[in-house]
Design a protein around this motif. Structure first.
Motif, PDB file in Angstrom:
ATOM      1  N   ARG A 298       0.872  -1.190   0.000  1.00  0.00           N
ATOM      2  CA  ARG A 298       0.000   0.000   0.000  1.00  0.00           C
ATOM      3  C   ARG A 298       0.901   1.230   0.000  1.00  0.00           C
ATOM      4  NH1 ARG A 298      -2.248  -2.185   4.740  1.00  0.00           N
ATOM      5  NH2 ARG A 298      -1.848  -0.214   5.814  1.00  0.00           N
ATOM      6  N   TRP A 299       0.440   2.291  -0.632  1.00  0.00           N
ATOM      7  CA  TRP A 299       1.261   3.496  -0.697  1.00  0.00           C
ATOM      8  C   TRP A 299       1.508   4.081   0.690  1.00  0.00           C
ATOM      9  CZ3 TRP A 299      -0.198   8.241   1.143  1.00  0.00           C
ATOM     10  CH2 TRP A 299      -1.556   8.438   1.417  1.00  0.00           C
ATOM     11  N   THR A 300       0.556   3.851   1.603  1.00  0.00           N
ATOM     12  CA  THR A 300       0.728   4.377   2.959  1.00  0.00           C
ATOM     13  C   THR A 300       1.913   3.727   3.670  1.00  0.00           C
ATOM     14  OG1 THR A 300      -0.924   2.769   3.720  1.00  0.00           O
ATOM     15  CG2 THR A 300      -1.687   5.005   3.266  1.00  0.00           C
ATOM     16  N   LEU A 301       2.186   2.454   3.335  1.00  0.00           N
ATOM     17  CA  LEU A 301       3.315   1.765   3.958  1.00  0.00           C
ATOM     18  C   LEU A 301       4.642   2.323   3.449  1.00  0.00           C
ATOM     19  CD1 LEU A 301       2.012  -1.925   3.864  1.00  0.00           C
ATOM     20  CD2 LEU A 301       2.069  -0.376   5.816  1.00  0.00           C
ATOM     21  N   ALA A 302       4.708   2.637   2.156  1.00  0.00           N
ATOM     22  CA  ALA A 302       5.927   3.221   1.591  1.00  0.00           C
ATOM     23  C   ALA A 302       6.186   4.602   2.190  1.00  0.00           C
ATOM     24  CB  ALA A 302       5.808   3.308   0.069  1.00  0.00           C
ATOM     25  N   VAL A 303       5.128   5.395   2.277  1.00  0.00           N
ATOM     26  CA  VAL A 303       5.254   6.720   2.887  1.00  0.00           C
ATOM     27  C   VAL A 303       5.570   6.586   4.373  1.00  0.00           C
ATOM     28  CG1 VAL A 303       4.013   8.857   3.431  1.00  0.00           C
ATOM     29  CG2 VAL A 303       3.706   7.777   1.205  1.00  0.00           C
ATOM     30  N   GLY A 304       5.140   5.462   4.962  1.00  0.00           N
ATOM     31  CA  GLY A 304       5.355   5.241   6.384  1.00  0.00           C
ATOM     32  C   GLY A 304       6.810   5.149   6.785  1.00  0.00           C
ATOM     33  N   VAL A 305       7.696   4.765   5.857  1.00  0.00           N
ATOM     34  CA  VAL A 305       9.122   4.640   6.195  1.00  0.00           C
ATOM     35  C   VAL A 305       9.698   5.980   6.648  1.00  0.00           C
ATOM     36  CG1 VAL A 305      11.418   4.082   5.326  1.00  0.00           C
ATOM     37  CG2 VAL A 305       9.482   2.611   4.739  1.00  0.00           C
ATOM     38  N   PRO A 306       9.630   7.051   5.822  1.00  0.00           N
ATOM     39  CA  PRO A 306      10.149   8.338   6.301  1.00  0.00           C
ATOM     40  C   PRO A 306       9.319   8.926   7.441  1.00  0.00           C
ATOM     41  CG  PRO A 306       9.093   8.610   4.154  1.00  0.00           C
ATOM     42  CD  PRO A 306       9.189   7.146   4.404  1.00  0.00           C
ATOM     43  N   LEU A 307       8.011   8.639   7.454  1.00  0.00           N
ATOM     44  CA  LEU A 307       7.179   9.170   8.536  1.00  0.00           C
ATOM     45  C   LEU A 307       7.515   8.528   9.876  1.00  0.00           C
ATOM     46  CD1 LEU A 307       3.634   9.542   6.897  1.00  0.00           C
ATOM     47  CD2 LEU A 307       5.306  11.329   7.436  1.00  0.00           C
ATOM     48  N   PHE A 308       7.740   7.217   9.873  1.00  0.00           N
ATOM     49  CA  PHE A 308       8.153   6.551  11.108  1.00  0.00           C
ATOM     50  C   PHE A 308       9.515   7.073  11.574  1.00  0.00           C
ATOM     51  CE2 PHE A 308       5.229   2.747  10.406  1.00  0.00           C
ATOM     52  CZ  PHE A 308       4.469   2.998  11.541  1.00  0.00           C
ATOM     53  N   ALA A 309      10.427   7.296  10.617  1.00  0.00           N
ATOM     54  CA  ALA A 309      11.741   7.846  10.976  1.00  0.00           C
ATOM     55  C   ALA A 309      11.588   9.218  11.621  1.00  0.00           C
ATOM     56  CB  ALA A 309      12.637   7.930   9.738  1.00  0.00           C
ATOM     57  N   LEU A 310      10.665  10.019  11.098  1.00  0.00           N
ATOM     58  CA  LEU A 310      10.377  11.330  11.688  1.00  0.00           C
ATOM     59  C   LEU A 310       9.787  11.170  13.086  1.00  0.00           C
ATOM     60  CD1 LEU A 310      10.290  14.401  11.332  1.00  0.00           C
ATOM     61  CD2 LEU A 310       8.024  14.146  10.294  1.00  0.00           C
ATOM     62  N   CYS A 311       8.928  10.153  13.252  1.00  0.00           N
ATOM     63  CA  CYS A 311       8.367   9.862  14.583  1.00  0.00           C
ATOM     64  C   CYS A 311       9.472   9.506  15.574  1.00  0.00           C
ATOM     65  CB  CYS A 311       7.363   8.722  14.495  1.00  0.00           C
ATOM     66  SG  CYS A 311       5.808   9.140  13.685  1.00  0.00           S
ATOM     67  N   PHE A 312      10.450   8.695  15.132  1.00  0.00           N
ATOM     68  CA  PHE A 312      11.580   8.354  16.004  1.00  0.00           C
ATOM     69  C   PHE A 312      12.280   9.628  16.477  1.00  0.00           C
ATOM     70  CE2 PHE A 312      12.376   4.193  13.402  1.00  0.00           C
ATOM     71  CZ  PHE A 312      11.201   3.667  13.909  1.00  0.00           C
ATOM     72  N   LEU A 313      12.447  10.555  15.538  1.00  0.00           N
ATOM     73  CA  LEU A 313      13.159  11.790  15.854  1.00  0.00           C
ATOM     74  C   LEU A 313      12.392  12.624  16.869  1.00  0.00           C
ATOM     75  CD1 LEU A 313      15.760  13.211  15.056  1.00  0.00           C
ATOM     76  CD2 LEU A 313      14.503  14.386  13.244  1.00  0.00           C
ATOM     77  N   VAL A 314      11.079  12.679  16.721  1.00  0.00           N
ATOM     78  CA  VAL A 314      10.253  13.421  17.677  1.00  0.00           C
ATOM     79  C   VAL A 314      10.247  12.725  19.030  1.00  0.00           C
ATOM     80  CG1 VAL A 314       7.897  14.154  18.224  1.00  0.00           C
ATOM     81  CG2 VAL A 314       8.790  14.442  15.900  1.00  0.00           C
ATOM     82  N   ILE A 315      10.029  11.413  19.022  1.00  0.00           N
ATOM     83  CA  ILE A 315       9.861  10.648  20.259  1.00  0.00           C
ATOM     84  C   ILE A 315      11.126  10.618  21.102  1.00  0.00           C
ATOM     85  CG2 ILE A 315       9.493   8.294  21.146  1.00  0.00           C
ATOM     86  CD1 ILE A 315       7.523   7.946  18.739  1.00  0.00           C
ATOM     87  N   ARG A 316      12.286  10.404  20.465  1.00  0.00           N
ATOM     88  CA  ARG A 316      13.536  10.313  21.220  1.00  0.00           C
ATOM     89  C   ARG A 316      14.324  11.618  21.186  1.00  0.00           C
ATOM     90  NH1 ARG A 316      14.355   8.177  24.984  1.00  0.00           N
ATOM     91  NH2 ARG A 316      16.434   7.268  24.762  1.00  0.00           N
ATOM     92  N   GLY A 317      14.086  12.448  20.163  1.00  0.00           N
ATOM     93  CA  GLY A 317      14.860  13.676  20.059  1.00  0.00           C
ATOM     94  C   GLY A 317      14.311  14.827  20.878  1.00  0.00           C
ATOM     95  N   LEU A 318      12.991  14.929  20.965  1.00  0.00           N
ATOM     96  CA  LEU A 318      12.381  16.037  21.708  1.00  0.00           C
ATOM     97  C   LEU A 318      12.787  16.054  23.183  1.00  0.00           C
ATOM     98  CD1 LEU A 318      10.519  18.456  21.409  1.00  0.00           C
ATOM     99  CD2 LEU A 318       8.568  16.963  21.916  1.00  0.00           C
ATOM    100  N   PRO A 319      12.774  14.907  23.891  1.00  0.00           N
ATOM    101  CA  PRO A 319      13.238  14.930  25.282  1.00  0.00           C
ATOM    102  C   PRO A 319      14.673  15.428  25.421  1.00  0.00           C
ATOM    103  CG  PRO A 319      12.040  12.908  24.851  1.00  0.00           C
ATOM    104  CD  PRO A 319      12.224  13.581  23.528  1.00  0.00           C
ATOM    105  N   ALA A 320      15.543  15.107  24.457  1.00  0.00           N
ATOM    106  CA  ALA A 320      16.924  15.576  24.506  1.00  0.00           C
ATOM    107  C   ALA A 320      16.983  17.099  24.422  1.00  0.00           C
ATOM    108  CB  ALA A 320      17.736  14.949  23.373  1.00  0.00           C
ATOM    109  N   LEU A 321      16.150  17.681  23.564  1.00  0.00           N
ATOM    110  CA  LEU A 321      16.127  19.139  23.426  1.00  0.00           C
ATOM    111  C   LEU A 321      15.601  19.824  24.681  1.00  0.00           C
ATOM    112  CD1 LEU A 321      14.786  19.612  19.779  1.00  0.00           C
ATOM    113  CD2 LEU A 321      17.113  20.018  20.599  1.00  0.00           C
TER     114      LEU A 321
END
Length: 396
Positions: A298-321
């Protein structure tokens, strides 16, 4: 008599690709240098059944991959010096991971509400709140960050982001009742404490013998370490716990036993066993096992790769900031967030469990693993670039 199908071709190709990856990583200019683990994963995808079909994942190669995964977590436990990260670094790391969990499950809930597959909330949230400190350690070593103040804070954040999810995997994903699972975990921890005490006392009494065999064919220290790793991995697996916990605890035990001793030769030999063979095998196998076709269901799964990576950045990066403003300037907090958002081994482990239990579709699992691969390929490089001009304060 059990008939074991040994795929020697796949085994040889994996070992060869690991060697080629190291060679390429060694000759690349610094400005474009990629961490060797990234090359191993990418080459694994290339030689896998989805592309060139030179190597296949099977029980034989899976076995060595599991050994590599256990060894990876051994080094995660071994390299974390708890006497240095205790206190404020560990307190900040704990608060940061707690904040990450809240963010992860809030985002996971939104994803599930809008996902027709209704993937399991508990698995999705846990997978997004991890940090691949085991995969980062060789990168940090090569960059000279292991003895810096920044490295100490990152090791603490990584320990929380890796050990916390391991406990979640052990407790929440267990097929046993909650009380039974908790008792088993307590029993394992008590056995690990006893093993630590025995190891510390034994090393003190036999250190001269250990040193004498480091340059001989006996290699007592290496053989003993391997026994500890495999014994705890086997025990954890037998008790229904995760092998990651066994490898991590083995690393902690060996680190405590060797504390305050000159172990450069021993560490060099352990690195040769781990990073020379078993750990690269795991990363190449991860690439081989990567289900590219599932992402494009599904196209949503392909788009999900960069979106999940962005989620990782928010989830683990925001507390660091937000949490490290008194410890680091903005530039270094950004680097800490990028490093902390690097995920892979636990994402692979958690999504594998979720798919096996029909709690997550193979497509969503592939998107998550793809995002984890992307995070491992991109975030450390960006973090190193951000850190390039920073002053490195060495911590003794």
């Amino acid at each position: 008599m059990v008939d074991i199908n040994v795929d020697t071709q796949s085994f040889l190709v994996i070992v060869a690709v690991a060697a080629v990856s190291a060679a390429i990583a060694g000759v690349l200019p610094r400005k474009v240098a990629l961490p060797v683990v990234v090359l191993e994963i990418l080459f694994g995808i290339l030689i896998g059944p989805e592309v060139l079909d030179l190597a296949q994942p099977d029980e034989f190669t899976q076995f060595f991959s599991n050994l590599g995964l256990g060894m990876l977590f051994f080094f995660a436990g071994y390299e974390i010096e708890f006497n240095k990260i205790r206190g404020r670094p560990m307190a900040l790391a704990g608060m940061g991971w707690g904040m990450s969990l809240v963010l992860a499950y809030a985002i996971a809930a939104v994803i599930i509400i809008n996902d027709t597959d209704h993937d399991g909330l508990i698995f999705l949230g846990a997978a997004m709140a991890t940090t691949a400190i085991g995969a980062l350690i060789p990168i940090l070593k090569d960059a000279g960050e292991m003895r810096t103040r920044f490295g100490t804070l990152l090791l603490a954040a990584g320990a929380a982001g890796e050990f916390g999810p391991i406990l979640m995997v052990t407790e929440l994903f267990s097929t046993k009742a909650t009380l039974t699972s908790a008792l088993i975990l307590v029993a394992f921890v008590l056995l690990a404490i006893v093993a630590s005490l025995v190891a510390v006392r034994s090393v003190g009494r036999t250190w001269n013998l250990i040193e004498r065999t480091l340059e001989t064919s006996g290699q007592l220290a290496i053989r003993t370490t391997v026994v500890i790793i495999f014994a705890l991995v086997a025990l954890a697996t037998e008790l229904g716990l995760d092998l990651l916990l066994g490898g991590f605890v083995a690393g902690v035990i060996v680190s405590l036993a060797l504390r305050d001793r000159e172990v450069e030769v021993l560490e060099s030999k352990l690195n040769a066993v781990g990073y020379g063979f078993l750990i690269p095998f795991f990363f190449v196998f991860t690439g081989i096992s990567f289900d590219i076709a599932a992402i494009f269901e599904r196209w949503t799964l392909a788009v999900g790769v960069p979106l999940f990576a962005l989620c990782f950045l928010v989830i683990r990066g925001l507390p660091a900031l937000l949490l490290y403003s008194r410890e680091l300037d903005l530039r270094n907090r950004v680097a800490l967030g990028l490093f902390s958002a690097t995920e892979l081994p636990l994402v692979v482990a958690i999504t594998t469990i979720a798919v096996e239990r029909s709690e997550m579709s193979s497509g969503t699992a592939a998107s998550l693993v793809g995002a984890a691969v992307l995070s491992t390929a991109v975030f450390p490089l960006l973090a190193l670039r951000v850190r390039a001009g920073a002053t490195k304060t060495i911590v003794e």
